[in-house]
Motif scaffolding. Structure first.
Motif, PDB file in Angstrom:
ATOM      1  N   ASN B 481       0.829  -1.198   0.000  1.00 18.32           N
ATOM      2  CA  ASN B 481       0.000   0.000   0.000  1.00 18.32           C
ATOM      3  C   ASN B 481       0.863   1.247   0.000  1.00 18.32           C
ATOM      4  OD1 ASN B 481      -2.347  -1.458   0.134  1.00 18.32           O
ATOM      5  ND2 ASN B 481      -2.162  -1.668   2.357  1.00 18.32           N
ATOM      6  N   VAL B 482       0.328   2.320  -0.567  1.00 19.64           N
ATOM      7  CA  VAL B 482       1.003   3.608  -0.511  1.00 19.64           C
ATOM      8  C   VAL B 482       0.177   4.529   0.365  1.00 19.64           C
ATOM      9  CG1 VAL B 482       1.752   5.594  -1.836  1.00 19.64           C
ATOM     10  CG2 VAL B 482       1.973   3.318  -2.800  1.00 19.64           C
ATOM     11  N   GLY B 483       0.755   4.951   1.462  1.00 19.14           N
ATOM     12  CA  GLY B 483       0.065   5.857   2.379  1.00 19.14           C
ATOM     13  C   GLY B 483       1.062   6.831   2.954  1.00 19.14           C
ATOM     14  N   PRO B 484       0.588   7.856   3.660  1.00 20.20           N
ATOM     15  CA  PRO B 484       1.512   8.867   4.188  1.00 20.20           C
ATOM     16  C   PRO B 484       2.528   8.277   5.161  1.00 20.20           C
ATOM     17  CG  PRO B 484      -0.761   9.597   4.380  1.00 20.20           C
ATOM     18  CD  PRO B 484      -0.808   8.174   3.957  1.00 20.20           C
ATOM     19  N   SER B 485       2.190   7.185   5.832  1.00 27.35           N
ATOM     20  CA  SER B 485       3.144   6.656   6.801  1.00 27.35           C
ATOM     21  C   SER B 485       3.860   5.429   6.265  1.00 27.35           C
ATOM     22  CB  SER B 485       2.433   6.334   8.113  1.00 27.35           C
ATOM     23  OG  SER B 485       1.304   5.551   7.860  1.00 27.35           O
ATOM     24  N   LEU B 486       3.891   5.305   4.935  1.00 30.10           N
ATOM     25  CA  LEU B 486       4.585   4.181   4.286  1.00 30.10           C
ATOM     26  C   LEU B 486       6.009   4.018   4.808  1.00 30.10           C
ATOM     27  CD1 LEU B 486       4.970   2.191   1.769  1.00 30.10           C
ATOM     28  CD2 LEU B 486       5.813   4.191   0.593  1.00 30.10           C
ATOM     29  N   GLY B 487       6.734   5.150   4.871  1.00 31.62           N
ATOM     30  CA  GLY B 487       8.146   5.091   5.236  1.00 31.62           C
ATOM     31  C   GLY B 487       8.364   4.616   6.657  1.00 31.62           C
ATOM     32  N   GLN B 488       7.388   4.933   7.546  1.00 29.76           N
ATOM     33  CA  GLN B 488       7.557   4.579   8.949  1.00 29.76           C
ATOM     34  C   GLN B 488       7.701   3.069   9.139  1.00 29.76           C
ATOM     35  OE1 GLN B 488       7.675   6.805  11.667  1.00 29.76           O
ATOM     36  NE2 GLN B 488       8.097   8.074   9.883  1.00 29.76           N
ATOM     37  N   ASN B 489       7.060   2.307   8.233  1.00 29.42           N
ATOM     38  CA  ASN B 489       7.108   0.855   8.390  1.00 29.42           C
ATOM     39  C   ASN B 489       8.491   0.296   8.100  1.00 29.42           C
ATOM     40  OD1 ASN B 489       4.394   1.105   8.784  1.00 29.42           O
ATOM     41  ND2 ASN B 489       3.915   0.740   6.628  1.00 29.42           N
ATOM     42  N   TYR B 490       9.300   1.078   7.385  1.00 29.46           N
ATOM     43  CA  TYR B 490      10.572   0.522   6.963  1.00 29.46           C
ATOM     44  C   TYR B 490      11.764   1.138   7.671  1.00 29.46           C
ATOM     45  CZ  TYR B 490       8.047  -1.789   3.280  1.00 29.46           C
ATOM     46  OH  TYR B 490       7.192  -2.595   2.595  1.00 29.46           O
ATOM     47  N   ILE B 491      11.516   2.261   8.388  1.00 27.74           N
ATOM     48  CA  ILE B 491      12.659   3.025   8.879  1.00 27.74           C
ATOM     49  C   ILE B 491      13.466   2.233   9.909  1.00 27.74           C
ATOM     50  CG2 ILE B 491      11.335   4.313  10.619  1.00 27.74           C
ATOM     51  CD1 ILE B 491      13.913   5.934   8.463  1.00 27.74           C
ATOM     52  N   VAL B 492      12.761   1.564  10.845  1.00 29.92           N
ATOM     53  CA  VAL B 492      13.494   0.825  11.875  1.00 29.92           C
ATOM     54  C   VAL B 492      14.281  -0.320  11.226  1.00 29.92           C
ATOM     55  CG1 VAL B 492      13.274  -0.606  13.915  1.00 29.92           C
ATOM     56  CG2 VAL B 492      11.859   1.402  13.690  1.00 29.92           C
ATOM     57  N   ASP B 493      13.615  -1.033  10.323  1.00 32.17           N
ATOM     58  CA  ASP B 493      14.276  -2.151   9.646  1.00 32.17           C
ATOM     59  C   ASP B 493      15.508  -1.701   8.891  1.00 32.17           C
ATOM     60  OD1 ASP B 493      12.499  -3.996  10.514  1.00 32.17           O
ATOM     61  OD2 ASP B 493      11.151  -3.754   8.811  1.00 32.17           O
ATOM     62  N   SER B 494      15.381  -0.560   8.196  1.00 31.74           N
ATOM     63  CA  SER B 494      16.514  -0.195   7.358  1.00 31.74           C
ATOM     64  C   SER B 494      17.688   0.305   8.199  1.00 31.74           C
ATOM     65  CB  SER B 494      16.114   0.810   6.287  1.00 31.74           C
ATOM     66  OG  SER B 494      15.276   1.784   6.804  1.00 31.74           O
ATOM     67  N   PHE B 495      17.395   1.002   9.304  1.00 30.53           N
ATOM     68  CA  PHE B 495      18.503   1.386  10.190  1.00 30.53           C
ATOM     69  C   PHE B 495      19.196   0.146  10.727  1.00 30.53           C
ATOM     70  CE2 PHE B 495      16.981   5.834  10.667  1.00 30.53           C
ATOM     71  CZ  PHE B 495      18.204   6.436  10.500  1.00 30.53           C
ATOM     72  N   MET B 496      18.375  -0.845  11.109  1.00 34.23           N
ATOM     73  CA  MET B 496      18.938  -2.092  11.628  1.00 34.23           C
ATOM     74  C   MET B 496      19.857  -2.737  10.598  1.00 34.23           C
ATOM     75  SD  MET B 496      18.257  -3.063  14.521  1.00 34.23           S
ATOM     76  CE  MET B 496      17.912  -1.719  15.538  1.00 34.23           C
ATOM     77  N   THR B 497      19.371  -2.772   9.359  1.00 33.57           N
ATOM     78  CA  THR B 497      20.163  -3.404   8.305  1.00 33.57           C
ATOM     79  C   THR B 497      21.522  -2.743   8.179  1.00 33.57           C
ATOM     80  OG1 THR B 497      18.089  -3.762   7.160  1.00 33.57           O
ATOM     81  CG2 THR B 497      20.072  -4.091   5.891  1.00 33.57           C
ATOM     82  N   VAL B 498      21.529  -1.403   8.200  1.00 36.79           N
ATOM     83  CA  VAL B 498      22.803  -0.701   8.033  1.00 36.79           C
ATOM     84  C   VAL B 498      23.699  -0.930   9.240  1.00 36.79           C
ATOM     85  CG1 VAL B 498      23.869   1.539   7.708  1.00 36.79           C
ATOM     86  CG2 VAL B 498      21.743   1.003   6.541  1.00 36.79           C
ATOM     87  N   VAL B 499      23.112  -0.867  10.446  1.00 35.75           N
ATOM     88  CA  VAL B 499      23.930  -1.028  11.656  1.00 35.75           C
ATOM     89  C   VAL B 499      24.534  -2.433  11.706  1.00 35.75           C
ATOM     90  CG1 VAL B 499      23.834  -1.182  14.154  1.00 35.75           C
ATOM     91  CG2 VAL B 499      22.754   0.716  13.007  1.00 35.75           C
ATOM     92  N   VAL B 500      23.723  -3.449  11.387  1.00 38.96           N
ATOM     93  CA  VAL B 500      24.236  -4.818  11.439  1.00 38.96           C
ATOM     94  C   VAL B 500      25.320  -5.032  10.386  1.00 38.96           C
ATOM     95  CG1 VAL B 500      23.633  -7.237  11.025  1.00 38.96           C
ATOM     96  CG2 VAL B 500      22.177  -5.829  12.435  1.00 38.96           C
TER      97      VAL B 500
END
Lengths: 376, 562
Positions: B481-500
């Motif tokens: 889905n495309v919604g205003p809070s689309l990015g919020q669903n991925y932000i934690v995951d993507s930070f984790m990916t970079v940190v790991v």
């Protein structure tokens, strides 16, 4: 940083204590202040306690934790469990079990809920659960020297995991809807103005205690090391201090303070659900702290009250642009007023001085906690 | 009335059968005779007959064109009922209008006519014909679906139909489906030997659809026919093993595609956070900007769209494109998403982030403020609800390879991720611009001394990272889905990916995305619960950082603070 209480500070604290503990409740019982106002201010002051816990970590130790909302709501949930059991047969399903359990088809109370019938146990858990969680997490994080933004990202992930967990129904913590519809606390009816007034007084007392306690802590040698960790952790390590232990202690202390705030928040607001636990709520608490002024203890209190008062007004007056106001405020404060509201008088005084003695060289302004933290 | 001496078309046969109201046997014989005929008209005609769509008209005195007085004819009525309830009549056999001797079209009243009835035996005959017509449908995919449905229904009455068809079927997939369906039907047989043969067939071809039927059979025959039950159990076990293998590869594939999504989302962050050290909490909103750009492009290719930001409404005209041109909108959306997000990134860098290069914690806070503002702006412009982005048809099909379902969109994600990684890697290591980026991120002061315009490199690097976020957004629009809070669903995951993965190391990000994606899907498969899997992955990451505090790949330096 002053090493002891100044007279003016003591007077200010005394006045606020008098106002909060006696005058406001008295005016409320006389009918001059509405119950709604007392309730609203009780909420703000709980947020102020949360803001102080953020400041203790961020402003004084340099640890930007995005997990404080998790500890805040954990405290709320622990008291909420007790309150849910106190509803008894007054609930919708007229059952001894909390309504959501009846709804999920449970016929007997799960074991881990049993001891929460006792208020004392619940009170103990308000201290123990966030304390243990922060202890374990902090031990792991500080042992492997995770710091700076990594610490923020990890605490954010912890909060995120927590909220995901509490959103689930099979955790038996009310799932999406959380706990609500409370009736009794210690045998008193929560819905009467008198009990709400009592809760307000308790909140003021907690805030004063937390303020004075943290103030005392930051004045001790411990507080000095704490700030040294913030400004240069490596140097503290080389001087022979176990920086990790200091950080762990502060982290656990801040978690417990946040949890106490949460525990008083829940009976006043009447609801707790997992949306209070999201990383966004943590960031919001950081905003209060930043707007008020970190590195001081009255700044966060000021920030929590003013931002929330602004929020109460703006969400009604401009419901669509409230987030733009909050976000914009935050950007401006971070960019142009790193010391927050608390630093405004100092800045004004400096400019005044500069005007007066424009020909004389300005005396070196003692590096404030803020600018030092900024350079770190 | 002419007898059917010459070869009749199915239409004529039906028309012929309809009027034989007093000879049910002959009717049945004629209808059954249609079996095996692949004329697409047959199902329509028979269904219409069943639904009383045919009438029998008797020619009045004077007769009609080609019909003597008293002759019966099968007709259909048009739907242009006039004031006298009369409708235009057409002759069923030819489809032409019924005319009186003067050549004028005849109009009839439905209630004056005899309805062409069907009795139970006739309907049964029709059903057989219809079933067979379905399994002879021209489209192999449709044919296969019908066959699979017949198999699952396990109605032994359809066995002859399938046996007829299996002899002439040419498509290999349908042939296979037919054999499975026949075996499934034979499981219902009374003869133990047939049942055992059928179970063996099902086991040998590893028919996943037969799992439930075999379990039921094993249970039912446990006491009465133990040898059948044993065979069913053995076949069931073979299928079970096969299912596990299929699930394993399915999980692996889904894990890979999830890893690719994570990678596409995190690669922009690996540039801005990993290389530049900026904590951009608005990264999620840059992704959302890319997704909304895709939505916008799609609507501009279609019918246009109405927007009403801040109570001010206007309409964007669309190209009204259709066909392949409309389908190709995504190819235009990709570069535009990159550009729009990159532009937003430039603004963000110039207005906010450049003041905060030395204050990483504060860049976290300020960009969170930006993220709130952007979210609200998106909500005001595009509305708070999710918007619909249609996948082009070339992204919405799937292949089945050895029973493993490979969705085209997932295959596309993987290819896309590989392309982006390769492009980013090439840019960073093979171009002069990449050299500048690496120089500035490794030692800003030294790079400045050597005459590198660090400010400009910062802007361009940040714009590049943001543009990658935009590409991720265009991409996510295709799979969710495309919604205003689309990015919020991925932000934690993507930070984790970079940190790991280890900050500042693209390769590390790739490995960590793979690890997290496959672990996540694997745990989901094992636990059967997506949320629990996610929580466990987060816990696993926290523990992993105990072991490797700086991530998988550490950029070594002599700096104590680093």
């Amino acid at each position: 940083m002053r090493r002891n209480f100044s007279r003016s500070e003591l007077i200010a604290v005394g006045v606020i204590a008098l106002l909060g503990l006696i005058v406001l409740p008295a005016l409320n019982s006389a009918g001059l202040i509405s119950n709604f106002a007392i309730n609203l201010w009780g909420k703000y002051l709980c947020y102020a306690v949360l803001a102080i816990s953020v400041d203790l970590l961020w402003g004084y130790t340099g640890l930007l934790s995005l997990g404080q909302a998790l500890f805040f709501s954990l405290g709320g949930y622990m008291l909420g469990m007790h309150l849910m059991l106190m509803i008894g047969k007054l609930g919708q399903y007229k059952s001894d079990l909390p309504d959501f359990m009846v709804f999920l088809g449970y016929t007997s109370l799960p074991t881990f809920w049993q001891p929460f019938r006792s208020f004392l146990f619940a009170a103990l858990m308000i201290l123990a659960v966030p304390g243990l969680l922060s202890g374990v997490f902090g031990y792991l994080a500080f042992r492997s020297r995770i710091k700076g933004v990594y610490f923020s990202i990890l605490t954010q992930a912890l909060t995120y995991a927590g909220s995901l967990m509490f959103f689930r129904n099979d955790l038996l913590m009310g799932g999406n809807n959380g706990f609500t519809d409370f009736k009794l606390l210690l045998g008193l009816d929560l819905r009467t103005p008198g009990v709400q007034r009592g809760l307000f007084i308790a909140t003021v007392a907690l805030l004063l205690l937390v303020y004075l306690g943290c103030r005392w802590l930051t004045m001790t040698k411990f507080g000095l090391v704490q700030r040294a960790v913030r400004d240069s952790e490596t140097r503290v390590l080389f001087s022979g201090y176990a920086a990790a232990n200091y950080k762990l202690f502060i982290f656990v202390l801040a978690a417990i303070i946040a949890s106490l705030g949460g525990a008083l928040y829940v009976p006043q607001v009447g609801i707790i659900n997992p949306s209070e636990m999201t990383p966004d709520k943590s960031l919001e608490a950081v905003v209060w702290c930043a707007v008020g002024g970190r590195g001081t203890l009255f700044g966060p209190v000021l920030g929590a009250i003013s931002v929330n008062a602004l929020k109460s007004w703006a969400t009604r007056a401009y419901p669509d642009s409230w987030l733009i106001i909050l976000g914009g405020l935050f950007i401006l404060v971070v960019l142009f007023l790193p010391g927050g509201i608390a630093s405004v008088p100092g800045l004004l005084a400096r400019t005044m001085r500069r005007r007066k003695k424009s020909d004389e060289p300005i005396a070196a302004v003692p590096a404030t906690a803020v600018s030092a933290a900024t350079e770190a | 009335m002419a007898t059917a001496a010459h070869a009749e078309s199915p239409r004529e046969t039906v028309a012929h059968a309809v009027v034989l109201t007093d000879n049910a046997d002959e009717q049945r014989r004629l209808v059954s005779g249609l079996a095996g005929n692949s004329d697409p008209d047959i199902p329509r005609l028979l269904n219409l007959w069943k639904e009383s769509g045919f009438f029998i008209a008797t020619a009045p005195a004077g007769g009609w064109q080609g019909l003597a007085e008293g002759a019966k004819v099968a007709v259909t009525l048009g739907d242009d009922k006039d004031a006298d309830d009369k409708q235009a009549a057409s002759v069923l056999a030819t489809g032409a209008p019924l005319r009186d001797p003067a050549g004028q079209p005849v109009r009839l009243v439905a209630t004056d006519l005899d309805n062409a009835d069907t009795d139970f035996d006739l309907r049964l005959a029709m059903k057989t014909v219809l079933d067979l017509a379905a399994v002879t449908a021209a489209d192999p995919v449709q044919r296969r679906q019908v066959v699979e449905q017949i198999g699952l229904a396990q109605d032994p009455a359809k066995l002859p139909v399938l046996r007829e068809r299996v002899k002439v079927e040419t498509d290999a997939h349908v042939q296979q489906a037919l054999r499975v369906a026949i075996a499934l039907l034979e499981l219902r047989s009374e003869d133990a030997a047939t049942q055992i043969a059928a179970t063996n067939t099902l086991g040998a071809v590893r028919a996943l659809s037969a799992r439930d039927a075999l379990t039921t059979l094993a249970r039912e025959t446990e006491t009465t026919r133990p040898q059948v039950a044993r065979a069913a159990q053995a076949a069931g076990k073979a299928i079970e093993t096969h299912l596990q293998v299929v699930n394993f590869f399915g999980t692996l594939f889904r894990g890979l595609s999830l890893a690719s999504v994570l990678l596409v989302v995190a690669i922009g962050l690996a540039i801005t956070f990993g290389l530049m050290g900026i904590i951009n909490m608005a990264h999620g909103e840059l992704i959302a900007i890319g997704a909304y750009t895709t939505y916008l492009v799609q609507n501009l290719f279609g019918n246009g769209m109405a927007l009403s930001p801040f109570g001010w409404s206007f309409r964007l005209p669309g190209l009204n494109a259709g066909g392949w041109f409309y389908e190709s909108y995504f190819l235009f959306a990709l570069p535009l998403s990159f550009l729009s997000a990159a532009l937003a990134g430039v603004l963000l860098e110039r207005c906010v982030i450049r003041f905060l290069y030395r204050r990483p914690l504060e860049s976290l806070l300020a960009t969170w403020g930006v993220s709130l503002v952007l979210q609200q702006l998106l909500r005001s412009v595009f509305g708070a609800n999710n918007v619909q982005v249609y996948s082009p048809s070339w992204l919405s099909g799937h292949w089945t390879v050895f029973d493993v379902l490979l969705g085209w969109n997932r295959v596309f994600v993987i290819a896309f991720a590989v392309a982006i990684i390769a492009g980013t890697w090439a840019l960073l290591t093979k171009t002069p611009f990449g050299l500048l980026i690496r120089a500035v991120t490794q030692n800003r002061a030294m790079a400045a001394c050597m005459g590198v315009r660090t400010e400009r490199v910062n802007v361009l690097t940040f714009a590049f990272g943001s543009g990658l976020a935009g590409l991720a957004g265009a991409f996510l629009a295709q799979i969710g889905n495309v919604g205003p809070s689309l990015g919020q669903n991925y932000i934690v995951d993507s930070f984790m990916t970079v940190v790991v993965g280890g900050v500042g190391n693209l390769f590390g990000t790739v490995i960590s995305a793979l690890g997290i994606g496959v672990t996540d899907q694997g745990l989901q498969q094992i636990l059967g619960n997506p949320v629990l899997g996610k929580i466990l992955v987060l816990c696993a990451i926290i523990l992993f950082l105990q072991w490797k505090p700086a991530g998988l790949f550490v950029t070594r330096s002599r700096n104590l603070e680093g």
